[in-house]
Every structure is written in structure tokens, then in C-alpha cells.
Design an enzyme around this catalytic site. Structure first.
Site, PDB file in Angstrom:
ATOM      1  N   HIS A 167       0.850  -1.199   0.000  1.00 11.71           N
ATOM      2  CA  HIS A 167       0.000   0.000   0.000  1.00 11.71           C
ATOM      3  C   HIS A 167       0.874   1.233   0.000  1.00 11.71           C
ATOM      4  CE1 HIS A 167      -3.116   2.860   1.088  1.00 11.71           C
ATOM      5  NE2 HIS A 167      -3.954   1.957   0.614  1.00 11.71           N
ATOM      6  N   ASP A 216      -8.000  -5.290  -0.128  1.00 12.81           N
ATOM      7  CA  ASP A 216      -8.507  -6.132  -1.212  1.00 12.81           C
ATOM      8  C   ASP A 216      -8.136  -7.600  -1.068  1.00 12.81           C
ATOM      9  OD1 ASP A 216      -9.746  -4.085  -2.671  1.00 12.81           O
ATOM     10  OD2 ASP A 216      -7.808  -3.387  -3.369  1.00 12.81           O
TER      11      ASP A 216
HETATM   12  N1  CMC Z   1       4.161  -7.639  -4.947  1.00 11.45           N
HETATM   13  C1  CMC Z   1       5.485  -7.643  -5.113  1.00 11.45           C
HETATM   14  N2  CMC Z   1       6.281  -6.559  -4.964  1.00 11.45           N
HETATM   15  C2  CMC Z   1       5.671  -5.407  -4.626  1.00 11.45           C
HETATM   16  C3  CMC Z   1       4.277  -5.321  -4.428  1.00 11.45           C
HETATM   17  C4  CMC Z   1       3.516  -6.494  -4.589  1.00 11.45           C
HETATM   18  N3  CMC Z   1       2.195  -6.463  -4.418  1.00 11.45           N
HETATM   19  N4  CMC Z   1       3.953  -4.055  -4.102  1.00 11.45           N
HETATM   20  C5  CMC Z   1       5.094  -3.357  -4.099  1.00 11.45           C
HETATM   21  N5  CMC Z   1       6.149  -4.172  -4.411  1.00 11.45           N
HETATM   22  C6  CMC Z   1       7.565  -3.798  -4.436  1.00 11.45           C
HETATM   23  C7  CMC Z   1       7.896  -3.014  -5.692  1.00 11.45           C
HETATM   24  O1  CMC Z   1       8.303  -3.871  -6.751  1.00 11.45           O
HETATM   25  C8  CMC Z   1       9.016  -2.122  -5.186  1.00 11.45           C
HETATM   26  O2  CMC Z   1      10.179  -2.921  -5.101  1.00 11.45           O
HETATM   27  P1  CMC Z   1      11.639  -2.268  -5.414  1.00 11.45           P
HETATM   28  O3  CMC Z   1      11.836  -1.259  -4.333  1.00 11.45           O
HETATM   29  O4  CMC Z   1      12.561  -3.424  -5.351  1.00 11.45           O
HETATM   30  O5  CMC Z   1      11.518  -1.665  -6.786  1.00 11.45           O
HETATM   31  C9  CMC Z   1       8.603  -1.802  -3.746  1.00 11.45           C
HETATM   32  O6  CMC Z   1       7.788  -2.924  -3.330  1.00 11.45           O
HETATM   33  C10 CMC Z   1       7.793  -0.512  -3.598  1.00 11.45           C
HETATM   34  O7  CMC Z   1       6.648  -0.600  -4.474  1.00 11.45           O
HETATM   35  P2  CMC Z   1       5.999   0.634  -5.231  1.00 11.45           P
HETATM   36  O8  CMC Z   1       5.267   0.125  -6.425  1.00 11.45           O
HETATM   37  O9  CMC Z   1       7.048   1.687  -5.437  1.00 11.45           O
HETATM   38  O10 CMC Z   1       5.011   1.181  -4.132  1.00 11.45           O
HETATM   39  P3  CMC Z   1       3.793   2.147  -4.410  1.00 11.45           P
HETATM   40  O11 CMC Z   1       3.520   2.841  -3.150  1.00 11.45           O
HETATM   41  O12 CMC Z   1       4.040   2.984  -5.612  1.00 11.45           O
HETATM   42  O13 CMC Z   1       2.595   1.150  -4.812  1.00 11.45           O
HETATM   43  C11 CMC Z   1       0.768  -0.343  -4.687  1.00 11.45           C
HETATM   44  C12 CMC Z   1       1.601   0.734  -3.947  1.00 11.45           C
HETATM   45  C13 CMC Z   1      -0.502  -0.613  -3.876  1.00 11.45           C
HETATM   46  C14 CMC Z   1       0.344   0.196  -6.065  1.00 11.45           C
HETATM   47  C15 CMC Z   1       1.640  -1.619  -4.839  1.00 11.45           C
HETATM   48  O14 CMC Z   1       2.004  -2.108  -3.563  1.00 11.45           O
HETATM   49  C16 CMC Z   1       0.919  -2.711  -5.648  1.00 11.45           C
HETATM   50  O15 CMC Z   1       0.992  -2.710  -6.864  1.00 11.45           O
HETATM   51  N6  CMC Z   1       0.215  -3.669  -4.948  1.00 11.45           N
HETATM   52  C17 CMC Z   1      -0.548  -4.669  -5.647  1.00 11.45           C
HETATM   53  C18 CMC Z   1      -1.893  -4.083  -6.114  1.00 11.45           C
HETATM   54  C19 CMC Z   1      -2.863  -3.880  -4.952  1.00 11.45           C
HETATM   55  O16 CMC Z   1      -3.045  -4.761  -4.131  1.00 11.45           O
HETATM   56  N7  CMC Z   1      -3.513  -2.707  -4.959  1.00 11.45           N
HETATM   57  C20 CMC Z   1      -4.545  -2.377  -3.964  1.00 11.45           C
HETATM   58  C21 CMC Z   1      -4.131  -1.273  -3.046  1.00 11.45           C
HETATM   59  S1  CMC Z   1      -5.235  -1.136  -1.623  1.00 11.45           S
HETATM   60  C22 CMC Z   1      -6.749  -0.662  -2.307  1.00 11.45           C
HETATM   61  C23 CMC Z   1      -6.762   0.746  -2.707  1.00 11.45           C
HETATM   62  O17 CMC Z   1      -6.977   1.599  -1.842  1.00 11.45           O
HETATM   63  O18 CMC Z   1      -6.562   1.010  -3.897  1.00 11.45           O
END
Ligand code: CMC
Length: 427
Positions: A306, A363
Site C-alpha cells: 500500500h 482487497d
Molecule cells: N508484490 C510484489 N512486490 C511489490 C508489491 C507487490 N504487491 N507491491 C510493491 N512491491 C515492491 C515493488 O516492486 C518495489 O520494489 P523495489 O523497491 O525493489 O523496486 C517496492 O515494493 C515498492 O513498491 P511501489 O510500487 O514503489 O510502491 P507504491 O507505493 O508505488 O505502490 C501499490 C503501492 C498498492 C500500487 C503496490 O504495492 C501494488 O501494486 N500492490 C498490488 C496491487 C494492490 O493490491 N492494490 C490495492 C491497493 S489497496 C486498495 C486501494 O486503496 O486502492
């Protein structure tokens, strides 16, 4: 705590006020930065940028706190109801008994949708994703309610709020009925909002519809947990679209589209699809954990991570328990729930997930409840939208009543510099 911040650049010093929120969050007010220095800040994805002041929802991602208007999500989801929380979010205070009964009645009065809306729905193939249909129908409501809401008239605001909440349940259910090829249902104003919504979704014309109070309660609780979440992608969208003075329904329609994406609300659909994939592949959880960790594999553990929660998502905690309760009360044993629990257990011990502070989010378990209630996967994000509607309305109103300026970010241009046009025969 200092009340000013100093930026030093190119030998000059610039001073900016520091603002403290009611929960002691600290923000540097850079409104005058460009005017004074010609410099902008760059923050793709708005990871550190506050886009507004808001009095609606507080969340602390480190401590796993989520509060609507000061009330904790734990208390609200246990003691309140979806409509009562909607009133709280939109109007700022919990309603009295009289106010609540009136609000419920006024929403019910709006639970009819123009018959002409059916012509629009008929234009969609059955294969259309219900989120696309919902976004279009929400926008189409504007055609039948063309007078923009006068945000300076509390009565007009109240009426518009009741109208959109009343009709949104109907069009959401119609999006579902269309995708299932089922006849459309009309509202039953003798029952409460959540039960009515379930009837709209599931009632078969030839049969009496009976739903257990435990299931209605679980659905109500799920909707409460989704009602608002401060400046997430869809809410920020609603505020930005509304900041151009686009109408309430048009702004909400944009919010539905933003929510649809798998990185946001669409994750609840993606989680179940992922769990099914793991099941069909033989149930090897570790294999999928390895895939999620592989930087060369685009696979992500859906329902994990998140932007703000870096400890745990308080909504996920409540929903995990609710999933257990609902499955037990319905006497369902779903192997997908076991896979989900196993996946969570393995991920929470894995250095990759621990070091990146990736925990199950809202989710991760919600889809398991929707599945148990017989809701098809393609409808999961619509359920999220029905829950999020009051939050979008509250945020839209706060933005308009606060007379916020149009949302218009800056950029750092990195393209070609000025160059002469090249005639086509010379390229
Ligand atoms: N699985 C594997 N690796 C992950 C995941 C995941 N679900 N989420 C983040 N990472 C890794 C990402 O690859 C990155 O690694 P590195 O530092 O080595 O490059 C690190 O963790 C930071 O991730 P980020 O994408 O920079 O973080 P963010 O804050 O931009 O993204 C997120 C947050 C929710 C989009 C992301 O965690 C994600 O894609 N999760 C899966 C989709 C999901 O479950 N979304 C629902 C969110 S809750 C409902 C809502 O309110 O929308």
C-alpha cells in the site's frame, strides 16, 4: 516544532510556513515557492505531496490507524451502518435518530432511475465489464439531472446527495444484471439500503428473495470499510475533475474509472484471479512468492502493499475476520481462503516483503467474502465503488465548498528544445 522551513538554492534563501494538522502531521506550505524563486517541486505519483487540507479522513500508515471524522474504523464497522457513516462523512457529524431516519427515507425516494436509462444499458454487450458500464451510467445520470448542484445551497446539496446515493445502488446492480443476462430489478423501499441493494442484485422474479441478517451485516461492514480513504487515486481524481466545476455525477463517473485499475480498486478482482491461478496450478504458494520477488517478472502479489500503510492495513485485519465469520455462517469451505492465508503467512516471513513493508491490504480478503456471497469476480470492483461513493461525495463537496482552485500540476519538461520544422521530403 519550528513554524518555518528554509530552502537554500543558488545562494538565496527562501522561507516557507510550516503547517501542523490536528493529528500533528507536518506540512511545508510551498504555495509561494514558484512565485518567489521560479522553482517547482517534482514528485511523480504525489508520494510526498499534499494536494489539499481535509477534515474528513485521517490515516496513519505507520501505526495502521484509519478514522472517519475522528471515529475509528474498528468502532464504526462494529457499531454503525453504511448509511449512518455516509451521513457522517458527508455532513461531518453522526446523525441524530431523526436525521438518520429522514436521510434513509430521502435516499429511498430517489431509488428510481429513469426508464430511458435502460436504453443506454441495452447498448452494452453482456461481455462489457460492469465497471465500464457503471462509469457510463453514472455519467449518463447527468443527462437526466442536467441542473448543476448549487454548492452554496445546503438544501440543493442535500437533495443531490440523496439522489446519487439512491440511484447509484440501482445502476450498480443493473450493471451486474446486464452482465448476467438477468432482468432488471426495481428497489424495495420497505427494506434498508444494503438489503435493498442485495435484492436489486440477486432477486429472481419467480422467487421470493431471502437473505440472512448475518450476510446483510457482513455486506454492511464491508461497505463501511470502503467508504473513504483520504486522497487515494480515485478520490484525488474526483477532486481534480470537480475542481474544473464539472458536475457531481461527472466527477463520480471519473472516480469509478480511476478505481477500476488493478493497482487500485481493481485489485480485489485481481486477487481472486491470482488465488484461482495458484489453485489451478497445483497450489504451490512458494512458486508465486518467487515470481512476485523476481524483478524480471511483472507478476505482483495482488492485495499486497500500500502506498500509505507500511505496517498493516486496519481494514484488512477486520475483513480477514469477517471472511472467516461469513464462510462459517454460510457453511462454506473455500480452499481459496486457505491459499490466501498460506500466502499471507509465507509473505509476512519473507525478507523481500518484510523489508519493503508489504502487508495484505483491504482487497486481499474482501474478494473471498464477495465470492461466498455469490458475487461474480467481475463485479468485485463495483462493490468497492458502491462502498466508496459517500467518500467521493464528501471529498467533492469539501473541495467545492472550500473554493479550491482548479487542479493543475506543473511539470519538468525534458523533451526536445526548440527546433525548425522539417519538410516531409527531407525526413
Ligand atoms: N508484490 C510484489 N512486490 C511489490 C508489491 C507487490 N504487491 N507491491 C510493491 N512491491 C515492491 C515493488 O516492486 C518495489 O520494489 P523495489 O523497491 O525493489 O523496486 C517496492 O515494493 C515498492 O513498491 P511501489 O510500487 O514503489 O510502491 P507504491 O507505493 O508505488 O505502490 C501499490 C503501492 C498498492 C500500487 C503496490 O504495492 C501494488 O501494486 N500492490 C498490488 C496491487 C494492490 O493490491 N492494490 C490495492 C491497493 S489497496 C486498495 C486501494 O486503496 O486502492
Amino acid at each position: 516544532m519550528s513554524n518555518k522551513a528554509i530552502l537554500e538554492y543558488d545562494g538565496k534563501k527562501y522561507e516557507f510556513p510550516v503547517l501542523i494538522g490536528t493529528e500533528n502531521e507536518v506540512a511545508i506550505d510551498i504555495e509561494k515557492l514558484r512565485g518567489q524563486s521560479g522553482i517547482i517541486t517534482l514528485d511523480p505519483g504525489f508520494k510526498n505531496t499534499g494536494s489539499c487540507k481535509s477534515a474528513i479522513t485521517f490515516l496513519d500508515g505507520e501505526k495502521g490507524i484509519l478514522q472517519y471524522r475522528g471515529y475509528t474504523i474498528e468502532e464504526l464497522s462494529e457499531k454503525s451502518s453504511f448509511i449512518e457513516v455516509a451521513f457522517l462523512l458527508i455532513f461531518g457529524e453522526l446523525p441524530t435518530q431523526v436525521e438518520l431516519e429522514k436521510f434513509k427515507k430521502d435516499i429511498k425516494k430517489e431509488s428510481m432511475v429513469s426508464e430511458e436509462m435502460k436504453n443506454i444499458l441495452d447498448g452494452f454487450p453482456r461481455s462489457a465489464h460492469p465497471m465500464g458500464v457503471l462509469s457510463s451510467l453514472t455519467s449518463a445520470l447527468t443527462a437526466f439531472n442536467p441542473i448543476p448542484v448549487n454548492v452554496n445551497d445546503p438544501k440543493a446539496v442535500y437533495n443531490a446527495v440523496c439522489k446519487i446515493i439512491g440511484k447509484f445502488a440501482v445502476i450498480s446492480a443493473w450493471a451486474f444484471r446486464n452482465s448476467e443476462g438477468l432482468p432488471l430489478n426495481y428497489s424495495d423501499n420497505t427494506v434498508d439500503y444494503v438489503e435493498n441493494f442485495m435484492q436489486l442484485m440477486f432477486k429472481i422474479p419467480t422467487e421470493k428473495y431471502v437473505v440472512s441478517p448475518a450476510v446483510v451485516k457482513a455486506m454492511d461492514q464491508l461497505l463501511i470499510l470502503h467508504e473513504d480513504h483520504e486522497q487515494n487515486c480515485s478520490t484525488a481524481t474526483v477532486r481534480v475533475v470537480g475542481s474544473s466545476h464539472a458536475g457531481l455525477f461527472a466527477s463520480i463517473s471519473a472516480g469509478v474509472s480511476a478505481l477500476w485499475g488493478p493497482l487500485h480498486g481493481g485489485a480485489n478482482q485481481a486477487v481472486i484471479e491470482m488465488l484461482e491461478e495458484i489453485q489451478n496450478d497445483g497450489g504451490d504458494v512458494e512458486k508465486f512468492i518467487l515470481k512476485a520477488k523476481d524483478p524480471n517478472d511483472p507478476f505482483r502479489l495482488m492485495g499486497f502493499g500500500h502506498r500509505v500503510y507500511k505496517n498493516f492495513d486496519p481494514r484488512a485485519k477486520i475483513i480477514k475476520k469477517a471472511a472467516d465469520d461469513v464462510l462459517e455462517s454460510l457453511g462454506i469451505e473455500d480452499p481459496i481462503l486457505d491459499i490466501a492465508k498460506h500466502l499471507e503467512e509465507v509473505a509476512l516471513k519473507d525478507e523481500y516483503f518484510v523489508s519493503r513493508k508489504l502487508y495484505p491490504n483491504v482487497d486481499f480478503y474482501s474478494g473471498i467474502i464477495y465470492r461466498a456471497l455469490g458475487i461474480p469476480t467481475g463485479m468485485f470492483t463495483v462493490m468497492f465503488a458502491v462502498g466508496r461513493l459517500p467518500g467521493w461525495i464528501a471529498q467533492w463537496l469539501e473541495m467545492r465548498e472550500g473554493k479550491e482552485p482548479i487542479g493543475r500540476p506543473r511539470q519538468l519538461y525534458v523533451g526536445a528544445t526548440k527546433r525548425p520544422y522539417v519538410d516531409i521530403d527531407k525526413r
